[in-house]
Design a protein around this motif. Structure first.
Motif, PDB file in Angstrom:
ATOM      1  N   LEU A 431       0.821  -1.213   0.000  1.00 35.52           N
ATOM      2  CA  LEU A 431       0.000   0.000   0.000  1.00 35.52           C
ATOM      3  C   LEU A 431       0.851   1.258   0.000  1.00 35.52           C
ATOM      4  CD1 LEU A 431      -2.856  -0.975   2.479  1.00 35.52           C
ATOM      5  CD2 LEU A 431      -3.038  -0.698   0.008  1.00 35.52           C
ATOM      6  N   LEU A 432       2.011   1.198   0.644  1.00 35.33           N
ATOM      7  CA  LEU A 432       2.851   2.382   0.734  1.00 35.33           C
ATOM      8  C   LEU A 432       3.530   2.705  -0.587  1.00 35.33           C
ATOM      9  CD1 LEU A 432       3.973   4.563   2.676  1.00 35.33           C
ATOM     10  CD2 LEU A 432       5.912   3.038   3.087  1.00 35.33           C
ATOM     11  N   HIS A 433       4.011   1.684  -1.300  1.00 37.69           N
ATOM     12  CA  HIS A 433       4.740   1.977  -2.542  1.00 37.69           C
ATOM     13  C   HIS A 433       4.439   1.028  -3.698  1.00 37.69           C
ATOM     14  CE1 HIS A 433       7.354  -1.390  -1.496  1.00 37.69           C
ATOM     15  NE2 HIS A 433       7.651  -0.807  -0.336  1.00 37.69           N
ATOM     16  N   GLY A 434       3.801  -0.126  -3.447  1.00 37.15           N
ATOM     17  CA  GLY A 434       3.500  -1.045  -4.538  1.00 37.15           C
ATOM     18  C   GLY A 434       4.732  -1.437  -5.319  1.00 37.15           C
ATOM     19  N   LYS A 435       4.592  -1.499  -6.632  1.00 39.45           N
ATOM     20  CA  LYS A 435       5.726  -1.790  -7.512  1.00 39.45           C
ATOM     21  C   LYS A 435       6.448  -0.521  -7.946  1.00 39.45           C
ATOM     22  CE  LYS A 435       3.577  -5.991  -9.432  1.00 39.45           C
ATOM     23  NZ  LYS A 435       2.263  -5.878  -8.749  1.00 39.45           N
ATOM     24  N   CYS A 436       6.064   0.595  -7.362  1.00 38.45           N
ATOM     25  CA  CYS A 436       6.646   1.916  -7.636  1.00 38.45           C
ATOM     26  C   CYS A 436       6.188   2.513  -8.959  1.00 38.45           C
ATOM     27  CB  CYS A 436       8.183   1.882  -7.598  1.00 38.45           C
ATOM     28  SG  CYS A 436       8.862   1.311  -6.031  1.00 38.45           S
ATOM     29  N   TYR A 437       5.378   1.798  -9.719  1.00 38.09           N
ATOM     30  CA  TYR A 437       4.870   2.366 -10.976  1.00 38.09           C
ATOM     31  C   TYR A 437       3.384   2.076 -11.176  1.00 38.09           C
ATOM     32  CZ  TYR A 437       5.693  -2.472 -12.580  1.00 38.09           C
ATOM     33  OH  TYR A 437       5.702  -3.843 -12.699  1.00 38.09           O
ATOM     34  N   ASP A 438       2.766   1.317 -10.259  1.00 34.97           N
ATOM     35  CA  ASP A 438       1.363   0.956 -10.433  1.00 34.97           C
ATOM     36  C   ASP A 438       0.429   1.776  -9.537  1.00 34.97           C
ATOM     37  OD1 ASP A 438       2.401  -0.175  -8.179  1.00 34.97           O
ATOM     38  OD2 ASP A 438       1.466  -2.128  -8.435  1.00 34.97           O
ATOM     39  N   ARG A 439       0.899   2.902  -9.055  1.00 38.69           N
ATOM     40  CA  ARG A 439       0.059   3.876  -8.344  1.00 38.69           C
ATOM     41  C   ARG A 439       0.323   5.240  -8.991  1.00 38.69           C
ATOM     42  NH1 ARG A 439      -0.528  -0.707  -6.631  1.00 38.69           N
ATOM     43  NH2 ARG A 439      -0.051  -1.487  -4.536  1.00 38.69           N
ATOM     44  N   TRP A 440      -0.607   6.145  -8.858  1.00 38.00           N
ATOM     45  CA  TRP A 440      -0.365   7.519  -9.299  1.00 38.00           C
ATOM     46  C   TRP A 440      -0.254   8.352  -8.036  1.00 38.00           C
ATOM     47  CZ3 TRP A 440       0.735   8.331 -14.307  1.00 38.00           C
ATOM     48  CH2 TRP A 440       0.971   9.656 -14.698  1.00 38.00           C
ATOM     49  N   PHE A 441       0.977   8.493  -7.528  1.00 37.96           N
ATOM     50  CA  PHE A 441       1.196   9.054  -6.198  1.00 37.96           C
ATOM     51  C   PHE A 441       0.825  10.528  -6.099  1.00 37.96           C
ATOM     52  CE2 PHE A 441       4.026   5.368  -6.438  1.00 37.96           C
ATOM     53  CZ  PHE A 441       3.654   4.698  -5.285  1.00 37.96           C
ATOM     54  N   ASP A 442       0.614  11.197  -7.234  1.00 42.03           N
ATOM     55  CA  ASP A 442       0.248  12.617  -7.212  1.00 42.03           C
ATOM     56  C   ASP A 442      -1.236  12.846  -6.933  1.00 42.03           C
ATOM     57  OD1 ASP A 442       2.830  13.228  -7.753  1.00 42.03           O
ATOM     58  OD2 ASP A 442       2.517  13.912  -9.812  1.00 42.03           O
ATOM     59  N   LYS A 443      -2.078  11.839  -7.161  1.00 41.13           N
ATOM     60  CA  LYS A 443      -3.513  12.021  -6.936  1.00 41.13           C
ATOM     61  C   LYS A 443      -3.799  12.181  -5.445  1.00 41.13           C
ATOM     62  CE  LYS A 443      -6.699  11.953  -9.115  1.00 41.13           C
ATOM     63  NZ  LYS A 443      -7.432  13.134  -9.670  1.00 41.13           N
ATOM     64  N   SER A 444      -4.872  12.900  -5.141  1.00 38.80           N
ATOM     65  CA  SER A 444      -5.229  13.121  -3.734  1.00 38.80           C
ATOM     66  C   SER A 444      -5.329  11.798  -2.990  1.00 38.80           C
ATOM     67  CB  SER A 444      -6.546  13.894  -3.638  1.00 38.80           C
ATOM     68  OG  SER A 444      -7.572  13.246  -4.366  1.00 38.80           O
ATOM     69  N   PHE A 445      -5.889  10.789  -3.644  1.00 40.93           N
ATOM     70  CA  PHE A 445      -5.804   9.440  -3.093  1.00 40.93           C
ATOM     71  C   PHE A 445      -5.992   8.414  -4.208  1.00 40.93           C
ATOM     72  CE2 PHE A 445     -10.317  10.499  -2.732  1.00 40.93           C
ATOM     73  CZ  PHE A 445     -10.967   9.332  -3.121  1.00 40.93           C
ATOM     74  N   SER A 446      -5.363   7.275  -4.008  1.00 37.75           N
ATOM     75  CA  SER A 446      -5.466   6.152  -4.940  1.00 37.75           C
ATOM     76  C   SER A 446      -5.989   4.953  -4.160  1.00 37.75           C
ATOM     77  CB  SER A 446      -4.103   5.806  -5.552  1.00 37.75           C
ATOM     78  OG  SER A 446      -3.559   6.911  -6.246  1.00 37.75           O
ATOM     79  N   GLU A 516      13.594   6.661 -21.019  1.00 38.48           N
ATOM     80  CA  GLU A 516      14.815   6.674 -20.232  1.00 38.48           C
ATOM     81  C   GLU A 516      14.589   7.366 -18.895  1.00 38.48           C
ATOM     82  OE1 GLU A 516      18.620   6.121 -18.944  1.00 38.48           O
ATOM     83  OE2 GLU A 516      17.604   5.186 -20.649  1.00 38.48           O
ATOM     84  N   GLN A 517      13.843   8.468 -18.922  1.00 33.31           N
ATOM     85  CA  GLN A 517      13.549   9.164 -17.669  1.00 33.31           C
ATOM     86  C   GLN A 517      12.657   8.317 -16.760  1.00 33.31           C
ATOM     87  OE1 GLN A 517      14.782  12.198 -16.333  1.00 33.31           O
ATOM     88  NE2 GLN A 517      13.855  11.046 -14.661  1.00 33.31           N
ATOM     89  N   ILE A 518      11.722   7.591 -17.361  1.00 32.33           N
ATOM     90  CA  ILE A 518      10.876   6.688 -16.580  1.00 32.33           C
ATOM     91  C   ILE A 518      11.733   5.642 -15.871  1.00 32.33           C
ATOM     92  CG2 ILE A 518       9.094   4.905 -16.726  1.00 32.33           C
ATOM     93  CD1 ILE A 518       7.842   6.521 -19.024  1.00 32.33           C
ATOM     94  N   SER A 519      12.699   5.089 -16.588  1.00 34.79           N
ATOM     95  CA  SER A 519      13.594   4.083 -16.006  1.00 34.79           C
ATOM     96  C   SER A 519      14.423   4.663 -14.871  1.00 34.79           C
ATOM     97  CB  SER A 519      14.512   3.500 -17.086  1.00 34.79           C
ATOM     98  OG  SER A 519      13.772   2.866 -18.102  1.00 34.79           O
ATOM     99  N   GLN A 520      14.906   5.884 -15.049  1.00 36.15           N
ATOM    100  CA  GLN A 520      15.700   6.516 -13.995  1.00 36.15           C
ATOM    101  C   GLN A 520      14.849   6.789 -12.752  1.00 36.15           C
ATOM    102  OE1 GLN A 520      17.600  10.004 -15.614  1.00 36.15           O
ATOM    103  NE2 GLN A 520      18.615   8.860 -17.263  1.00 36.15           N
ATOM    104  N   SER A 521      13.634   7.292 -12.958  1.00 31.63           N
ATOM    105  CA  SER A 521      12.742   7.539 -11.814  1.00 31.63           C
ATOM    106  C   SER A 521      12.394   6.232 -11.107  1.00 31.63           C
ATOM    107  CB  SER A 521      11.464   8.242 -12.280  1.00 31.63           C
ATOM    108  OG  SER A 521      11.743   9.528 -12.777  1.00 31.63           O
ATOM    109  N   LEU A 522      12.178   5.179 -11.885  1.00 31.96           N
ATOM    110  CA  LEU A 522      11.861   3.882 -11.293  1.00 31.96           C
ATOM    111  C   LEU A 522      13.023   3.362 -10.460  1.00 31.96           C
ATOM    112  CD1 LEU A 522       9.977   1.498 -10.936  1.00 31.96           C
ATOM    113  CD2 LEU A 522      10.821   0.562 -13.108  1.00 31.96           C
ATOM    114  N   ALA A 523      14.247   3.554 -10.939  1.00 32.38           N
ATOM    115  CA  ALA A 523      15.421   3.101 -10.187  1.00 32.38           C
ATOM    116  C   ALA A 523      15.523   3.831  -8.851  1.00 32.38           C
ATOM    117  CB  ALA A 523      16.683   3.321 -11.017  1.00 32.38           C
TER     118      ALA A 523
END
Length: 774
Positions: A431-446, A516-523
């Protein structure tokens, strides 16, 4: 695509005979019904604005005043003392002057009532008084109930709430020095005392003048700076560092069908939004005293927008859809059809369509959400460069303007398997971070729905604090299970309109540079997520029932246990953060209770130092718990330390001056950050007949790299849930080890106090527990 055609009202082609226009009657109907719904909302908001504007009076009271004035006129008496005659000289004849005078009198009465209510709500000494020794001032203050009106709307009290007061510099400095005395040796404390004295006698007064000027102008002198500088200007990932989560029921999963669980709860979320728009939610109160409700305004249709220097929070008008993520694809799911909210069964049908959709994600789409999980500046630059036009902008707008975000997760979570304790830890991390790409952390809530029917929520922190989202989450869980329910097969109840247009899959054109930027953010995000150590457990050996029999505040009891556990874990004390709400004031958010006090340290040292006389330890414990309650009450009523020092620091930055004292204070790490989430709507849950229908609460990531984050919730009389976080990279912290220390400390404190459960104490005589939420 069929669903794409529903978004346009007409199509046209150019033929040799002229322009051929083909109207879409279904689309025109949708536009008409959408307009009707929009105007209904505007009329409701206008009506609520009038009702809220005249509260604690009612609009119908105007008619009463008019009739009373007209009646006196017929008896040839003049209640206006000649004012009506003066008005008549400049206006048309009777009865216009009487109506005008009646309206003016009515407005004056409203102004007087609101002024009286604001003065009554500004009085907070009742929190500190003892039972049976109520002062005459407090007895008069009890009139607040007369001026509070009946059946208030959510925002009825907003105009009557007092402003947060600015404490005196000398008081804040004195309380600060007292709070750090036990954490410093004599040399360090003398140095800090000198810095504080220099600040108080020179720069502090200048900064205080500017702060008082702001307090006269602004509704709250803290909240806007707190939102901007603590949350929005942070450039590190908000995942783990800022966002927090809430869990599903601990022991019950209402249905094992993923789509059905989503159908019921999504429907419940929109029922809550309807109540929110109509202001039908009862204002949260503390011992009958209303709390500020402004944080509710941005709950739905809100998103944090990245920027290079600072982020911003954008709030839109009511969206009639949610954004859904599943297996690397993003969808728009409409929840309204022909002007009505889809039934839970229809939403389940639409969710199942998404689950069954075989379409693969577009190139670069699968891990796009990692941009919201990484550092903010790269995300801001990527958003400006790759998502500012074309199909990418349209799809991103769809996500950001959605009512909220939904993730359909392929994993199974909850308390399950051969090791339920470990499964809870995995559930929290998911719930806190998931797979780091399967949440939209900017939304008020997911909202996350797992394959086995479990769910949970992840929230962005800048727009509001946890109790506000907790209010929504409690309503959704209760409505899902106790009102909507499921049929014998586990599906949502009701019928399905199979002609519903399919959910719209969003399209993307992701450039290789963006990938490439997506990969860097994911890392970056993955490294942060892997470093988080989590331990969640339900302490069921005893709860607040036994603690209250010891005549101790449950919150003070737990805080003393945390101090004892930390000392045993690290053999030292640390600066401790406990959240306290300041919503007794207009636009109030939180204040810090510095739970590590001189009294708590003296108690722990006596207990751990071999003090053989238990009565001495009990006396020290009582002193420490009473001091904690005093600090908490002071924080709630505007007498805290940290928000005042924070705002003074912000003023110094605006003026371009340096303060060694403020710089050192603001750089001190909170190695133990704690927070309690209380159940606010107990009436929604039957803890006696259905004790299994309780949420496990929620938690957050560690604040300091070498510290702990501890969230706890007291449920019923016999359960206390703990969520403990720290970092693997720190060799001195271990979430499971600290959890074991907390369990032992709780038992040790109860054993210390339980032989004297009938002992009369000062704590018993003071007012009951006033802690409401963080």
């Amino acid at each position: 695509m069929a669903e794409a055609h529903q978004a346009v009202a007409f199509q046209f082609t150019v033929t040799p005979e002229g322009i051929d226009v083909r109207l879409s009657h279904q689309a025109l109907t949708e536009i008409y019904l959408s307009g009707v719904r929009s105007w209904k909302k505007r009329l409701i908001r206008l009506k609520n604005s009038v009702i809220t504007g005249v509260y604690p009076a009612s609009p119908s009271s105007w008619l009463f005043v008019v009739i009373a004035i007209l009646a006196t006129m017929y008896t040839r008496s003049d209640p206006s003392m000649g004012l009506i005659a003066k008005i008549q000289e400049h206006l048309p004849p009777y009865p216009t002057p009487s109506l005008l005078f009646s309206t003016m009198l009515w407005l004056l009465l409203i102004f007087t009532m609101r002024l009286c209510l604001k003065q009554l709500l500004s009085y907070h000494r009742w929190i500190f008084e003892q039972h049976g020794k109520m002062s005459n001032t407090t007895k008069v203050w009890a009139l607040v109930r007369i001026f509070s009106g009946r059946k208030p709307l959510l925002y009825s009290y907003q105009g009557s709430l007092p402003n947060l007061p600015v404490p005196a510099i000398k008081d804040t400095v004195k309380r600060y020095l007292e709070s750090v005395r036990s954490l410093m040796d004599d040399t360090q404390y003398e140095r800090m005392t000198n810095l504080a004295a220099e600040f108080e006698s020179s720069l502090g007064n200048r900064l205080q003048w500017y702060l008082k000027l702001k307090a006269l102008w602004a509704a709250n002198y803290v909240s806007d700076w707190w939102e901007e500088y603590v949350y929005l200007r942070g450039r590190s990932p908000i995942m783990v560092n800022s966002n927090y989560y809430g869990m599903d029921f601990l022991y019950v999963t209402p249905t094992p069908i993923q789509a059905a669980r989503a159908g019921n709860s999504i429907h419940a979320f929109f029922l809550y939004r309807r109540k929110l728009n109509r202001e039908e939610i009862k204002p949260v109160s503390l011992a009958t005293i209303p709390c500020c409700s402004y944080q509710f305004e941005r709950m739905f249709d809100t998103c944090r927008i990245p920027g290079t220097l600072t982020d911003s929070v954008q709030h839109w008008q009511d969206s009639d859809y949610v954004a859904v993520y599943h297996r690397g694809r993003y969808f728009r799911l409409w929840v309204y059809q022909a002007g009505r909210l889809l039934s839970p069964r229809e939403i389940e049908f639409q969710i199942q369509r998404i689950l069954d959709d075989p379409a693969p994600p577009a190139k670069g789409e699968a891990k796009l959400g990692a941009l919201t999980a990484g550092d903010r500046i790269p995300w801001a630059k990527a958003r400006a460069e790759y998502f500012s036009s074309g199909v990418n902008k349209r799809s991103l707008d769809c996500i950001e303007k959605a009512a909220f975000f939904v993730t359909l997760d392929d994993d199974e979570q909850g308390m399950m398997g051969d090791d339920p304790a470990a499964s809870l830890d995995c559930y929290a991390k998911s719930l806190l971070h998931g797979k780091c790409y399967d949440r939209w952390f900017d939304k008020s809530f997911s909202v996350v729905y797992y394959k086995n029917g479990k769910n949970g929520i992840n929230a962005e922190h800048s727009w509001a604090d946890a109790p506000v989202l907790s209010h929504l989450w409690e309503y959704t869980l209760a409505t899902d299970c106790f009102q909507l329910g499921y049929n014998a097969e586990g599906h949502c109840k009701g019928e399905v309109d199979s002609s519903l247009p399919r959910p719209q899959k969003l399209n993307w054109e992701i450039a290789p540079e963006c990938e490439e930027q997506i990969s860097q953010s994911l890392a970056v995000a993955q490294a942060l997520a892997d470093d988080v150590d989590f331990h969640v457990f339900a302490f069921r050996d005893f709860g607040k029932g036994k603690v209250k029999k010891c005549r101790v505040s449950p919150d003070a009891f737990i805080q003393m246990a945390l101090q004892l556990a930390y000392y045993r874990d690290r053999r030292t004390f640390c600066l401790t953060y406990e959240s306290s709400m300041t919503r007794l004031f207009r636009e109030g958010r939180t204040e810090t209770v510095r739970s590590c006090s001189n009294e708590s340290c003296a108690f722990v040292q006596a207990l751990e130092g071999g003090e053989v006389r238990s009565d001495v330890c009990r006396r020290l414990f009582r002193s420490a718990s009473e001091k904690h309650q005093l600090l908490y009450r002071m924080a709630m009523t505007g007498g805290g330390i940290d928000r005042h020092l924070f705002c003074l620091y912000v003023v110094s930055k605006y003026l371009g001056v340096e303060s060694p004292f403020l710089k050192e204070v603001l750089s001190e790490p909170w190695r133990l950050s704690t927070s309690q989430t209380a159940v606010q709507q107990m009436e929604l849950f039957d803890m006696v007949n259905h004790p299994e229908y309780v949420s496990c609460g929620g938690g957050f990531g560690p604040v300091a790299d070498d510290g702990y984050g501890v969230a706890y919730s007291v449920l019923g009389e016999d359960v206390i849930n703990f969520h403990i976080s720290c970092k693997h990279s720190c060799p001195d912290t271990d979430a499971h080890k600290f959890g074991a220390q907390i369990r032992k400390a709780l038992h040790d404190l109860l054993q210390l106090l339980s032989p004297y459960q009938k002992e009369p104490t000062r704590t018993e005589k003071t007012r009951p527990e006033v802690k409401k939420d963080l």
